[in-house]
Design a protein around this motif. Structure first.
Motif, PDB file in Angstrom:
ATOM      1  N   PHE A   8       5.575  -2.542  10.877  1.00 43.73           N
ATOM      2  CA  PHE A   8       6.812  -3.289  10.663  1.00 43.73           C
ATOM      3  C   PHE A   8       7.689  -3.248  11.916  1.00 43.73           C
ATOM      4  N   ALA A   9       7.699  -2.115  12.601  1.00 45.93           N
ATOM      5  CA  ALA A   9       8.464  -2.010  13.856  1.00 45.93           C
ATOM      6  C   ALA A   9       7.897  -2.977  14.899  1.00 45.93           C
ATOM      7  N   MET A  10       6.562  -3.074  14.957  1.00 48.20           N
ATOM      8  CA  MET A  10       5.926  -4.028  15.866  1.00 48.20           C
ATOM      9  C   MET A  10       6.333  -5.453  15.517  1.00 48.20           C
ATOM     10  N   PHE A  11       6.353  -5.754  14.216  1.00 47.91           N
ATOM     11  CA  PHE A  11       6.739  -7.096  13.787  1.00 47.91           C
ATOM     12  C   PHE A  11       8.170  -7.416  14.217  1.00 47.91           C
ATOM     13  N   LEU A  12       9.069  -6.476  14.029  1.00 49.57           N
ATOM     14  CA  LEU A  12      10.469  -6.695  14.397  1.00 49.57           C
ATOM     15  C   LEU A  12      10.619  -6.859  15.916  1.00 49.57           C
ATOM     16  N   THR A  13       9.911  -6.018  16.663  1.00 47.32           N
ATOM     17  CA  THR A  13       9.990  -6.092  18.128  1.00 47.32           C
ATOM     18  C   THR A  13       9.402  -7.404  18.643  1.00 47.32           C
ATOM     19  N   ALA A  52       1.178  -6.204   8.221  1.00 45.85           N
ATOM     20  CA  ALA A  52       2.138  -5.402   7.464  1.00 45.85           C
ATOM     21  C   ALA A  52       2.079  -5.693   5.968  1.00 45.85           C
ATOM     22  N   LEU A  53       1.659  -6.913   5.635  1.00 45.71           N
ATOM     23  CA  LEU A  53       1.603  -7.308   4.220  1.00 45.71           C
ATOM     24  C   LEU A  53       0.290  -6.904   3.548  1.00 45.71           C
ATOM     25  N   ARG A  54      -0.553  -6.157   4.267  1.00 48.41           N
ATOM     26  CA  ARG A  54      -1.811  -5.692   3.678  1.00 48.41           C
ATOM     27  C   ARG A  54      -1.505  -4.872   2.427  1.00 48.41           C
ATOM     28  N   GLY A  55      -2.129  -5.219   1.338  1.00 48.60           N
ATOM     29  CA  GLY A  55      -1.887  -4.562   0.061  1.00 48.60           C
ATOM     30  C   GLY A  55      -0.913  -5.320  -0.812  1.00 48.60           C
ATOM     31  N   ILE A  56      -0.139  -6.223  -0.197  1.00 47.55           N
ATOM     32  CA  ILE A  56       0.803  -7.062  -0.948  1.00 47.55           C
ATOM     33  C   ILE A  56       0.198  -8.445  -1.173  1.00 47.55           C
ATOM     34  N   ILE A  57      -0.455  -8.965  -0.143  1.00 44.57           N
ATOM     35  CA  ILE A  57      -1.155 -10.249  -0.249  1.00 44.57           C
ATOM     36  C   ILE A  57      -2.652  -9.966  -0.295  1.00 44.57           C
ATOM     37  N   PRO A  58      -3.472 -10.940  -0.699  1.00 38.29           N
ATOM     38  CA  PRO A  58      -4.922 -10.719  -0.729  1.00 38.29           C
ATOM     39  C   PRO A  58      -5.444 -10.229   0.612  1.00 38.29           C
ATOM     40  N   GLU A  59      -6.372  -9.287   0.563  1.00 37.89           N
ATOM     41  CA  GLU A  59      -6.882  -8.670   1.781  1.00 37.89           C
ATOM     42  C   GLU A  59      -7.530  -9.683   2.715  1.00 37.89           C
ATOM     43  N   GLY A  66      -4.156 -12.310  10.111  1.00 39.32           N
ATOM     44  CA  GLY A  66      -3.691 -11.277  11.036  1.00 39.32           C
ATOM     45  C   GLY A  66      -4.489 -11.271  12.321  1.00 39.32           C
ATOM     46  N   ASN A  67      -5.808 -11.212  12.208  1.00 37.97           N
ATOM     47  CA  ASN A  67      -6.659 -11.170  13.396  1.00 37.97           C
ATOM     48  C   ASN A  67      -6.779 -12.529  14.075  1.00 37.97           C
ATOM     49  N   GLY A  68      -6.847 -13.588  13.267  1.00 36.87           N
ATOM     50  CA  GLY A  68      -6.966 -14.932  13.836  1.00 36.87           C
ATOM     51  C   GLY A  68      -5.754 -15.310  14.674  1.00 36.87           C
ATOM     52  N   LEU A  69      -4.557 -15.025  14.165  1.00 38.42           N
ATOM     53  CA  LEU A  69      -3.341 -15.351  14.914  1.00 38.42           C
ATOM     54  C   LEU A  69      -3.214 -14.493  16.171  1.00 38.42           C
ATOM     55  N   LEU A  70      -3.679 -13.253  16.124  1.00 35.35           N
ATOM     56  CA  LEU A  70      -3.649 -12.409  17.316  1.00 35.35           C
ATOM     57  C   LEU A  70      -4.576 -12.971  18.391  1.00 35.35           C
ATOM     58  N   GLU A 175     -12.966   9.517   7.162  1.00 30.86           N
ATOM     59  CA  GLU A 175     -12.519   8.725   6.013  1.00 30.86           C
ATOM     60  C   GLU A 175     -11.556   7.653   6.518  1.00 30.86           C
ATOM     61  N   LEU A 176     -12.065   6.448   6.633  1.00 26.87           N
ATOM     62  CA  LEU A 176     -11.299   5.378   7.266  1.00 26.87           C
ATOM     63  C   LEU A 176     -10.635   4.494   6.231  1.00 26.87           C
ATOM     64  N   THR A 177      -9.321   4.311   6.389  1.00 25.03           N
ATOM     65  CA  THR A 177      -8.584   3.273   5.660  1.00 25.03           C
ATOM     66  C   THR A 177      -7.760   2.515   6.677  1.00 25.03           C
ATOM     67  N   PHE A 178      -7.250   1.372   6.257  1.00 26.15           N
ATOM     68  CA  PHE A 178      -6.479   0.555   7.209  1.00 26.15           C
ATOM     69  C   PHE A 178      -5.246   1.313   7.698  1.00 26.15           C
ATOM     70  N   TYR A 179      -4.651   2.101   6.836  1.00 25.33           N
ATOM     71  CA  TYR A 179      -3.443   2.836   7.198  1.00 25.33           C
ATOM     72  C   TYR A 179      -3.731   4.299   7.518  1.00 25.33           C
ATOM     73  N   SER A 180      -4.879   4.549   8.180  1.00 29.50           N
ATOM     74  CA  SER A 180      -5.186   5.908   8.613  1.00 29.50           C
ATOM     75  C   SER A 180      -4.045   6.426   9.483  1.00 29.50           C
TER      76      SER A 180
END
Length: 395
Positions: A8-13, A52-59, A66-70, A175-180
């Protein structure tokens, strides 16, 4: 601090960077590269929002957008670099092909072979390659005259190796998760916050540096001939003279005037006169050496300094330029008249002398050339000890 907070800090910056670039567009309305870089910054800000919306919107939406726009942001930055350095081919088709290829593989790792570790490593490697390519492109085009471009390229190089470090972390995490939330992962995402602040500033610095150089160029350049103006001539010629005096090297000064220039304006119009001046400016750039100093002194009068040039060679250069000018004018269908040059050449080999002394001598020789028939070179040798000149080989 957890990973989600950092994202979220990255998004704001990044959003702040995008807003800054949008505001900067109002100051530089006609800068195409700035518009492209602004679009890239908006794209990367939106990509971070989808992360940042991972878990709120469909994965799948988070992953693809997320990756395409980057990826789009990297490619837009490259297009912007090509535009900034005024390359006619912006490589849009090449970049579009790269994006389609990348997005197709991303879809495969999202819908067919849905493995977080493999997909993440694939993305990080792709972004590493894109960043290194961007860095190389920026360094290549900045190598001559863009200090801020070089600094930005170095910043991107550091950012590229963060992606590589992220690959190492992904490979070794059990043990890998997106928010490791290991210290390593936090450090990687924290760098992203800093990078999001630095890169938009880098774009602005590049644009400001270019604008400053353009203003400096305008201040020292005659707009019609693109040669040094009178003020810039003195700034460039004085160090050249002092260098020759210190090293006991010869120096020549040519005073050049277009014969009967007033009649060209009177008979063919001032636009034709301007065309002749533009032509002689381009011919001077073509005819003289890189270390020579050609300038428009005013009106139809030009001055050229030839440092470290022996007398015979200076005389040959002056006569060759006079002959080439006359021949090119006669052969060019854009000029319906004949035109010739009168040239005064003063040569100085040894002993102290002032630049204005040489200019006055060359100017006197120019008037002698005009008074003795025009379309000729009158050349003399400077004798500094008794402040006289000796006629060596007038032609």
């Amino acid at each position: 601090m957890d990973i989600k907070t950092l994202i979220f800090a990255m998004f704001l910056t990044m959003s702040a960077g995008a807003l800054t670039l949008i505001a900067f567009n109002f100051i530089n309305k006609n800068n195409t590269a700035l518009k492209i870089w602004t679009a890239a910054q908006v794209s990367v800000a939106l990509s971070t929002l989808f992360y940042a919306l991972r878990g709120i919107i469909p994965e799948s939406i988070s992953i693809l957008f997320g990756n395409g726009l980057l990826a789009v942001s990297f490619l837009l930055i490259m297009v912007g670099i090509r535009s900034f350095f005024e390359k006619s081919d912006l490589w849009v088709k090449r970049f579009l092909f790269v994006f389609v290829l990348y997005f197709s593989v991303l879809c495969f790792f999202t819908f067919v072979f849905n493995d977080l570790r493999i997909r993440s490593i694939f993305n990080m490697l792709c972004f590493f390659i894109l960043t290194i390519t961007l860095c190389s492109l920026l360094l290549h085009h900045s190598r001559k005259d863009s200090t801020s471009g070089k600094i930005l390229a170095i910043s991107y190089a550091g950012h590229a190796f963060v992606y590589l470090a992220r690959v190492y972390g992904l490979w070794n995490t059990q043990e890998l998760t997106f928010y490791s939330a290991s210290l390593f992962d936090i450090s990687v995402f924290a760098e992203g916050v800093v990078a999001a602040f630095i890169f938009p500033i880098g774009f602005i610095l590049m644009i400001n540096e270019k604008l400053l150089k353009e203003k400096e160029h305008e201040a020292r350049t005659d707009p019609l001939t693109q040669l040094y103006n009178r003020r810039a001539f003195y700034i460039a010629a004085e160090p050249s003279l002092q260098h020759c005096l210190r090293n006991k090297e010869p120096i020549s000064v040519l005073s050049i005037d277009i014969d009967h220039f007033k009649s060209i304006n009177d008979n063919y119009g001032h636009n034709m006169g301007d065309d002749v001046l533009t032509f002689i400016g381009s011919l001077m750039k073509e005819s003289f050496r890189e270390q020579d100093i050609p300038s428009r002194f005013g009106g139809e009068e030009f001055v050229v300094v030839l440092p470290s040039c022996p007398f015979r060679e200076s005389l040959q250069v002056a006569n060759r330029f006079r002959e080439v000018y006359q021949t090119r004018i006669e052969q060019n269908s854009a000029f319906p008249m004949q035109s010739t040059l009168s040239i005064g050449l003063v040569y100085h080999e040894e002993g102290p002398i002032e630049l204005n002394q040489l200019l006055n001598m060359a100017d006197s020789l120019l008037y002698e050339a005009k008074n003795t028939g025009r379309n000729r070179v009158v050349s003399k040798y400077s004798i500094p000890n008794n402040d006289t000149i000796e006629n060596l080989e007038p032609t």
